[in-house]
Write an enzyme that holds these catalytic residues in place. Structure first.
Site, short mmCIF file in Angstrom:
data_model
loop_
_atom_site.label_atom_id
_atom_site.label_comp_id
_atom_site.label_asym_id
_atom_site.label_seq_id
_atom_site.Cartn_x
_atom_site.Cartn_y
_atom_site.Cartn_z
N ASP A 41 5.43 -3.38 11.52
CA ASP A 41 3.95 -3.21 11.34
C ASP A 41 3.31 -3.40 12.78
O ASP A 41 2.48 -2.72 12.99
CB ASP A 41 3.08 -4.16 10.40
CG ASP A 41 3.55 -5.57 10.72
OD1 ASP A 41 4.55 -5.90 11.44
OD2 ASP A 41 2.79 -6.72 10.05
N SER A 70 7.42 -5.07 7.09
CA SER A 70 6.93 -5.90 8.29
C SER A 70 7.83 -7.34 8.11
O SER A 70 7.34 -8.35 8.01
CB SER A 70 5.70 -6.34 8.25
OG SER A 70 4.94 -5.14 7.99
N ARG A 107 1.04 -1.01 0.02
CA ARG A 107 -0.07 -0.05 -0.10
C ARG A 107 0.96 1.37 0.07
O ARG A 107 1.96 1.18 0.49
CB ARG A 107 -1.01 0.17 1.20
CG ARG A 107 -2.05 -1.01 1.20
CD ARG A 107 -3.18 -0.41 2.18
NE ARG A 107 -2.56 -0.09 3.52
CZ ARG A 107 -3.07 0.56 4.59
NH1 ARG A 107 -4.20 1.17 4.31
NH2 ARG A 107 -2.54 0.65 5.60
#
Ligand code: GLC
Length: 507
Positions: A249, A195, A131
């Site tokens: 994350d 992450s 994203r």
């Protein structure tokens, strides 16, 4: 059994002839045949008993297998204890190298105070998609955040190709997003939610220790991911970026939640992978100079068990899942908990039952032999309480398991439930170790704390969160823990961390 020869009497023959004739007349479309029982109900009783024995033996075998996946309270307490020990080993300079739980310093020391403001870019890489976000942070009394984002898929071959291809793809997506937002030349401060386990010695550097969760791009491990991104940006010669922070994350999630609830000092992810972070006392983080205040530690708890800490609790199915994975021997705790692997554990139990003739009439279908056929969403759907067995069956049919009976559906649901329960309990046991450590760090008898959570398994599974919370309460009774579901994901957290870093720089 020795059988007596039996001759029907004349009268009996006449009766049966009439009976046949009448039946044919009444139901002419049906072909009804009469088979004469030779020795009546005695043999029937024996057969009923034999079937009952077989069913009881099958039931016992199923339960024996499922019991290997059930964890007693004692075992869960042992998991909590071993996790606590690994945390201490990960934090200590002497044992850090060998520790399975790496307890990585993140250089995030502050949560937002509401005075941050400005526009920030955020990238979020680590699950099944990538994203890019534009985050507008507003200060003042009603501090809030506006977000625009676009989701891009990362093709499997890019995940597992060369590092250069992966980072080129990421930069291509950023370029597309900037164009889409009409902000071609802008060079905004950027936070990168990455992450994976990274060694950090400052906020804007992250050396990738190892890929997890199906990523395997070459030439990245041991490299600083910001440098890899900068190189890719340079190659395009199209725009410039101002990198401020690399964030896990879990840390992004904790930040996002603490923006609304200052008591949020733990971040938890239960999605494709699983991991946790929390605010640790600086004096306990031996890898970083200084003793004052606190710093967020990215535990990388998915690797718990990599030194054998979970061997006593692993089943044959966990070994198969591990052996067939991208990274055998690694991320053992994650492989018992997270969405990427739970379906595989279930599938392997179902294969075992089928080959033993306990399921799907003993017929092993091609579908069941297919890896990753059970996605997290199916596990969540199958366990949904609102679902009738008929619907479970239709999910199985959707998965190509067309020859399932109603009993099969009941059994598949039970397997899903046992595997998910174990995952939630293991996660609760790990979390119990974390909150109790925070409580002990602060010399408190009682601790009240909030955990920020994100991840599809946690959010979509109908029972995961309640079982996890039950376990946590049972294993850490001196901690009162509130869970705060992160609605905006970890990308927003990366932007907030970037905002805090920019505020501190300007102060
Ligand atoms: C994996 C990664 C970890 C991440 C977690 C959840 O365990 O190694 O960094 O936080 O997945 O996405």
């Amino acid at each position: 059994m020795k059988e007596k020869v039996y001759f029907p009497s004349h009268q009996q023959l006449r009766f049966s002839r009439r009976l046949h004739k009448m039946v044919r007349r009444l139901v002419p479309d049906c072909d009804v045949r009469f088979l004469q029982s030779q020795c009546g109900s005695g043999k029937g009783a024996a057969m009923v008993t034999a079937v009952a024995y077989r069913l009881a033996a099958q039931h016992a075998e199923r339960q024996r297998v499922l019991d290997t996946l059930r964890l007693s309270r004692e075992k869960l307490l042992e998991v909590k204890k071993r996790m606590s020990e690994e945390m201490v080993r990960g934090l200590s300079k002497q044992t850090h190298e060998q520790a399975s739980v790496k307890m990585l310093p993140t250089f995030v020391r502050d949560t937002p105070d509401g005075t941050e403001h400005g526009n920030f870019l955020a990238l979020d890489l680590g699950g099944s998609s990538f994203r890019v976000l534009l985050v507008q942070v507003k200060s003042g009394k009603r501090h809030n955040v506006d977000m625009h984002h676009k989701i891009y898929t990362i093709p499997q071959e890019t995940m597992q190709g060369t590092g250069e291809e992966l980072f080129n793809h990421i930069v291509y997506c950023i370029g597309d997003f900037l164009e889409y937002m009409g902000m071609g030349g802008a060079s905004l401060p950027l936070g990168f939610t990455f992450s994976f386990p990274c060694h950090q010695s400052k906020l804007d550097q992250g050396i990738l220790l190892k890929w997890t969760k199906g990523f395997k791009a070459s030439d990245c491990e041991g490299q600083d991911v910001i440098t890899l991104l900068k190189d890719a940006v340079r190659r395009t010669q199209k725009f410039d970026l101002n990198f401020v922070a690399v964030v896990n994350d879990t840390v992004g999630t904790m930040m996002t939640c603490s923006y609304e609830d200052p008591k949020c000092e733990v971040g938890l992810i239960v999605g494709t992978g699983t991991n946790a972070c929390y605010m640790e006392e600086m004096q306990n983080i031996e890898l970083v100079e200084g003793d004052d205040g606190r710093m967020c530690v990215n535990m990388e708890w998915g690797a718990f068990g990599d030194n054998g800490e979970l061997d006593d609790f692993c089943t044959e199915f966990d070994h198969i899942v591990d052996n067939c994975s991208n990274n055998p021997g690694k991320q053992r705790y994650e492989k018992m908990i997270s969405g990427m692997y739970l379906g595989e554990v279930v599938r392997n139990v179902l294969i075992d039952f089928t080959t033993k003739g306990l399921l799907f009439r003993g017929k092993l279908s091609e579908q069941l032999k297919t890896r990753c056929i059970f996605e997290t969403k199916f596990l969540s759907q199958i366990e949904s309480d609102r679902l009738a067995m008929r619907q479970v069956r239709s999910i199985l049919q959707h998965l190509g398991l067309t020859s399932s009976t109603c009993d099969d559906s009941v059994l598949v649901k039970e397997v899903c439930s046992v595997v998910a329960r174990r995952a939630a309990q293991l996660c609760g046991a790990g979390l119990a170790a974390v909150v109790d450590k925070i409580r002990e760090n602060r010399n408190l008898n009682q601790l009240s704390i909030t955990v920020g959570v994100d991840g599809t398994l946690y959010k979509t599974h109908p029972h995961f969160s309640s079982i996890m919370q039950e376990t946590l309460q049972d294993l850490a009774p001196q901690c009162q823990v509130t869970f705060h579901k992160s609605e905006d994901g970890s990308g927003k957290g990366a932007a907030l961390i970037t905002a805090v870093a920019c505020r501190m720089k300007s102060e």
